[in-house]
Design a protein around this motif. Structure first.
Motif, PDB file in Angstrom:
ATOM      1  N   ALA A 170       0.831  -1.207   0.000  1.00 29.13           N
ATOM      2  CA  ALA A 170       0.000   0.000   0.000  1.00 29.13           C
ATOM      3  C   ALA A 170       0.864   1.255   0.000  1.00 29.13           C
ATOM      4  O   ALA A 170       0.535   2.248  -0.677  1.00 29.13           O
ATOM      5  N   ALA A 171       1.989   1.226   0.746  1.00 29.80           N
ATOM      6  CA  ALA A 171       2.869   2.396   0.811  1.00 29.80           C
ATOM      7  C   ALA A 171       3.489   2.697  -0.551  1.00 29.80           C
ATOM      8  O   ALA A 171       3.590   3.862  -0.963  1.00 29.80           O
ATOM      9  N   LEU A 172       3.916   1.656  -1.277  1.00 28.17           N
ATOM     10  CA  LEU A 172       4.489   1.860  -2.609  1.00 28.17           C
ATOM     11  C   LEU A 172       3.489   2.550  -3.542  1.00 28.17           C
ATOM     12  O   LEU A 172       3.821   3.512  -4.241  1.00 28.17           O
ATOM     13  N   LEU A 173       2.257   2.036  -3.547  1.00 33.39           N
ATOM     14  CA  LEU A 173       1.236   2.636  -4.400  1.00 33.39           C
ATOM     15  C   LEU A 173       0.872   4.042  -3.935  1.00 33.39           C
ATOM     16  O   LEU A 173       0.638   4.946  -4.753  1.00 33.39           O
ATOM     17  N   ALA A 174       0.827   4.232  -2.617  1.00 33.24           N
ATOM     18  CA  ALA A 174       0.441   5.533  -2.080  1.00 33.24           C
ATOM     19  C   ALA A 174       1.477   6.606  -2.411  1.00 33.24           C
ATOM     20  O   ALA A 174       1.124   7.723  -2.816  1.00 33.24           O
ATOM     21  N   VAL A 175       2.759   6.279  -2.229  1.00 31.20           N
ATOM     22  CA  VAL A 175       3.817   7.250  -2.515  1.00 31.20           C
ATOM     23  C   VAL A 175       3.766   7.673  -3.978  1.00 31.20           C
ATOM     24  O   VAL A 175       3.864   8.865  -4.305  1.00 31.20           O
ATOM     25  N   ARG A 176       3.598   6.709  -4.862  1.00 30.02           N
ATOM     26  CA  ARG A 176       3.529   7.028  -6.293  1.00 30.02           C
ATOM     27  C   ARG A 176       2.305   7.877  -6.613  1.00 30.02           C
ATOM     28  O   ARG A 176       2.388   8.877  -7.354  1.00 30.02           O
ATOM     29  N   ALA A 177       1.140   7.490  -6.060  1.00 27.83           N
ATOM     30  CA  ALA A 177      -0.084   8.235  -6.344  1.00 27.83           C
ATOM     31  C   ALA A 177      -0.018   9.649  -5.777  1.00 27.83           C
ATOM     32  O   ALA A 177      -0.479  10.616  -6.415  1.00 27.83           O
ATOM     33  N   LEU A 178       0.557   9.805  -4.583  1.00 27.18           N
ATOM     34  CA  LEU A 178       0.688  11.138  -3.991  1.00 27.18           C
ATOM     35  C   LEU A 178       1.656  12.001  -4.796  1.00 27.18           C
ATOM     36  O   LEU A 178       1.414  13.196  -5.014  1.00 27.18           O
ATOM     37  N   ALA A 179       2.766  11.398  -5.235  1.00 25.79           N
ATOM     38  CA  ALA A 179       3.748  12.150  -6.018  1.00 25.79           C
ATOM     39  C   ALA A 179       3.150  12.627  -7.336  1.00 25.79           C
ATOM     40  O   ALA A 179       3.489  13.706  -7.831  1.00 25.79           O
ATOM     41  N   ARG A 180       2.240  11.832  -7.894  1.00 21.05           N
ATOM     42  CA  ARG A 180       1.596  12.206  -9.166  1.00 21.05           C
ATOM     43  C   ARG A 180       0.299  12.979  -8.951  1.00 21.05           C
ATOM     44  O   ARG A 180      -0.427  13.260  -9.897  1.00 21.05           O
ATOM     45  N   ARG A 181       0.010  13.270  -7.685  1.00 18.10           N
ATOM     46  CA  ARG A 181      -1.186  14.040  -7.302  1.00 18.10           C
ATOM     47  C   ARG A 181      -2.471  13.383  -7.806  1.00 18.10           C
ATOM     48  O   ARG A 181      -3.427  14.044  -8.207  1.00 18.10           O
ATOM     49  N   GLU A 182      -2.479  12.041  -7.737  1.00 18.12           N
ATOM     50  CA  GLU A 182      -3.663  11.283  -8.127  1.00 18.12           C
ATOM     51  C   GLU A 182      -4.554  10.960  -6.940  1.00 18.12           C
ATOM     52  O   GLU A 182      -5.654  10.432  -7.122  1.00 18.12           O
ATOM     53  N   THR A 183      -4.097  11.247  -5.747  1.00 20.14           N
ATOM     54  CA  THR A 183      -4.886  11.025  -4.540  1.00 20.14           C
ATOM     55  C   THR A 183      -4.409  11.983  -3.469  1.00 20.14           C
ATOM     56  O   THR A 183      -3.492  12.784  -3.707  1.00 20.14           O
TER      57      THR A 183
END
Length: 428
Positions: free
Chosen positions: A266-279
């Motif tokens: 979950a952390a891997l997906l979250a970091v990527r999504a936050l960095a891309r401002r998708e969540t």
């Protein structure tokens, strides 16, 4: 209140109210709105001591934490486009599927079984109900085929296809903690029962809705409605899911809580999504469904009160000890009936302590019963309740008579064949 009978009656009434609230969810309030006060009540009247309630909460805490991580992981996979891609593939429009092959109801039905079984096993039954079911309904609409067989496939498989891995269902996590099995050992024993349950579901649901599956698409054409732009393959989320599954095995072998692997994924997906401002952090926190996690903890306390004040001693003689085939069938049958009547989560909390002394085989028989039995009734599992709400949001429903007839037709053979498969696995 000192009377054990009175405490038992109040505890049973509290459990009934909590389950009724979970079914109806008045004004959309969460399950915890009833469960937390009810847990406080049974503690206040002495039906369960504070120390026993805290002990139960501590026992459930790792399981609840794991569930929260898996819910976040599934939601982030959805945000990354995994379920949009699956919807395209289900419609027969993905890069690996031709339009013609995916244009019939039978082809869609087979694809739904494949995807729903895999999603339930890997990302849990909640992902199948909340994220996949809408995708399946949209795919059926695009192909202009009748949605009922495919919708029921999602609802049934969310329960019966959750047998394979400890991560597939909250009931599995609870059974896993008392089974003494490793992650790989659990999966090895449950692989044959999982395949047996899926096979029965496919055969029976396909026959039950044979007319719907044989009907020509509405409006003629083979291709259905335009599916729009084809989404890219969500490589990142697929890789993260694969790594997370590997992490479950490694964590189990190392004696660590598999929740750490789920948290890492979950952390891997979250970091990527936050960095891309998708969540946003708030959106991620909401996807953990904290009110539902509180509901699970509170329900555990309430069930402890019910068990300690009469239900445990009443059920203990009914649980056949040992791991012979007749004993496993009897235990699974009792678990299925109890799950259908009072919901599978209370059923597994009640039966696991009674079955555990007979070993892992009896624990897994309980699990087969509480995972397959809920297909008999609307209230058999929280997943079924949520599945109905999803259907109603898409202007469809599962009528009680139809739901019950299909449940009777699938549960009995699924239960029997899955238990036989478990017994055969135990002989190896």
């Amino acid at each position: 209140m000192h009377s054990s009978v009175s405490a038992g009656l109040v505890s049973a009434a509290a459990l009934a109210v909590v389950l009724a609230w979970a079914v109806r969810r008045p004004r959309g309030w969460p399950e915890a709105a009833a469960a937390v006060p009810a847990a406080g009540l049974v503690i206040a009247i002495g039906a369960v001591t504070r120390s026993a309630a805290l002990a139960e909460a501590r026992r459930l805490a790792p399981v609840v934490g794991f569930l929260g991580c898996v819910l976040v992981l599934a939601q982030l996979c959805d945000d990354d486009g995994l379920f949009r891609y699956l919807g395209t593939w289900l419609s027969g429009r993905g890069p690996s599927a031709g339009v013609r092959g995916g244009s019939t109801a039978r082809s869609l039905f087979a694809r739904v079984f494949l995807v729903a079984s895999a999603i339930t096993a890997v990302l849990s039954l909640d992902a199948t109900v909340v994220l996949l079911t809408p995708v399946v309904l949209i795919a059926a609409d695009r192909l202009r085929v009748r949605a009922r067989p495919h919708a029921y496939a999602c609802g049934h498989l969310a329960n019966s296809a959750s047998l394979l891995l400890p991560v597939s269902n909250l009931t599995n996590l609870l059974a896993f903690t008392v089974s003494g099995l490793s992650f790989a050992g659990f999966a090895a024993l449950m692989a044959l029962p999982w395949l047996a349950a899926i096979g029965v579901e496919y055969a029976v649901i396909g026959r039950f809705f044979g007319g719907d599956l044989a009907a020509a698409p509405d409006g003629g054409g083979a291709g259905g409605r335009d599916a729009g732009e084809r989404p890219d393959v969500p490589v990142f989320s697929l890789v993260v899911v694969a790594l997370t599954l590997g992490g479950f095995v490694v964590a189990s072998a190392a004696g660590a809580n598999p929740a750490w692997a789920a948290l890492g994924g979950a952390a891997l997906l979250a970091v990527r999504a936050l960095a891309r401002r998708e969540t946003t952090p708030v959106t991620i926190a909401r996807s953990a469904d904290v009110p539902f996690l509180l509901f699970v903890l509170a329900l555990g306390v309430i069930v402890t009160a019910v068990v300690d004040n009469g239900l445990g001693s009443a059920l203990r003689p009914a649980v056949v000890s040992g791991t012979s085939l007749p004993a496993l069938l009897a235990v699974a049958g009792l678990a299925a009936v109890l799950a259908a009547v009072v919901n599978n989560l209370p059923a597994v909390l009640v039966l696991l302590p009674i079955a555990a002394p007979s070993g892992a085989g009896a624990v897994l028989a309980v699990l087969i019963g509480v995972n397959i039995g809920p297909n008999l009734t609307y209230t058999g599992s929280l997943a079924t309740l949520l599945w109905r709400r999803v259907l109603q949001g898409y202007d469809t429903d599962a009528p009680l008579g139809e739901f019950t007839r299909l449940g009777v037709a699938t549960v009995l053979p699924s239960l029997a064949l899955s238990v036989v498969a478990l017994w055969l696995g135990l002989q190896v």
